[in-house]
Design a protein around this motif. Sequence first.
Motif, short mmCIF file in Angstrom:
data_model
loop_
_atom_site.label_atom_id
_atom_site.label_comp_id
_atom_site.label_asym_id
_atom_site.label_seq_id
_atom_site.Cartn_x
_atom_site.Cartn_y
_atom_site.Cartn_z
N ARG A 15 23.77 55.86 -20.33
CA ARG A 15 24.15 55.36 -21.66
C ARG A 15 23.00 55.55 -22.66
NH1 ARG A 15 29.62 54.67 -21.99
NH2 ARG A 15 30.36 53.40 -20.28
N GLU A 19 23.16 57.29 -26.24
CA GLU A 19 22.66 56.67 -27.47
C GLU A 19 21.69 57.60 -28.20
OE1 GLU A 19 23.47 53.91 -29.12
OE2 GLU A 19 24.96 53.30 -27.63
N LEU A 35 19.27 50.02 -25.74
CA LEU A 35 20.66 50.18 -26.16
C LEU A 35 21.56 50.51 -24.96
CD1 LEU A 35 20.25 52.19 -29.49
CD2 LEU A 35 20.82 49.76 -29.24
N LEU A 38 22.51 47.45 -23.17
CA LEU A 38 23.44 46.62 -23.93
C LEU A 38 24.90 47.06 -23.79
CD1 LEU A 38 21.34 46.02 -27.15
CD2 LEU A 38 21.92 44.35 -25.39
N HIS A 39 25.14 48.19 -23.17
CA HIS A 39 26.51 48.65 -22.93
C HIS A 39 27.22 47.79 -21.89
CE1 HIS A 39 27.25 52.44 -25.16
NE2 HIS A 39 25.93 52.44 -25.25
N LEU A 53 25.47 45.06 -28.66
CA LEU A 53 25.15 46.46 -28.89
C LEU A 53 25.21 46.82 -30.37
CD1 LEU A 53 24.57 49.33 -27.84
CD2 LEU A 53 27.04 49.58 -27.44
N ARG A 57 22.20 48.28 -32.68
CA ARG A 57 22.30 49.58 -33.37
C ARG A 57 22.01 49.43 -34.86
NH1 ARG A 57 27.89 51.84 -30.74
NH2 ARG A 57 26.99 52.94 -28.95
#
Length: 156
Positions: A15, A19, A35, A38-39, A53, A57
């Motif tokens: 992931r 990102e 990040l 955070l998925h 997430l 971002r």
Amino acid sequence: MFEHFAAGARKAVTRALDEARLRGDRRIGTEHLLLGLLHEPGTVAVQSLGVGLEAARTALDDLDRAALASVGIDVQGIERPPVPASRKRTPFTSGARSVLPRALAEVKRSGSRRITPEHLMLAILDRELPDPAAELMEQLGIDRPAVRARIRQAAA
């Protein structure tokens, strides 16, 4: 090194690559690892952060705009195109590379066998300014010692 990763940690790194591409970056940095973690909002690592997430971002975009504005570049309204997929392996920044041995040290410290998302998060929490993940956590108002304590308490 990736043979030491549990499925959740491997997924977080994948992931992170997504990102990096989404943001138009050609290397995976510590901010992308954060990040990527955070998925998976159901993990102890993410629940301990208390940040989602999309908020992360947005905060990272704000940091990028502020950095560019400090050198006189206004990017308001400009969209970044995603980096196209490449056959080459996307490299890690030196900061992101240093997270991996720290995560492995957390595995040994905890007596576990594989790197989990929590081990990755503990390693990221150790990053110091001006590291991008440390800047992002500061921007989000994350109390890193408290998060570290919650993760370790949940593991006990």
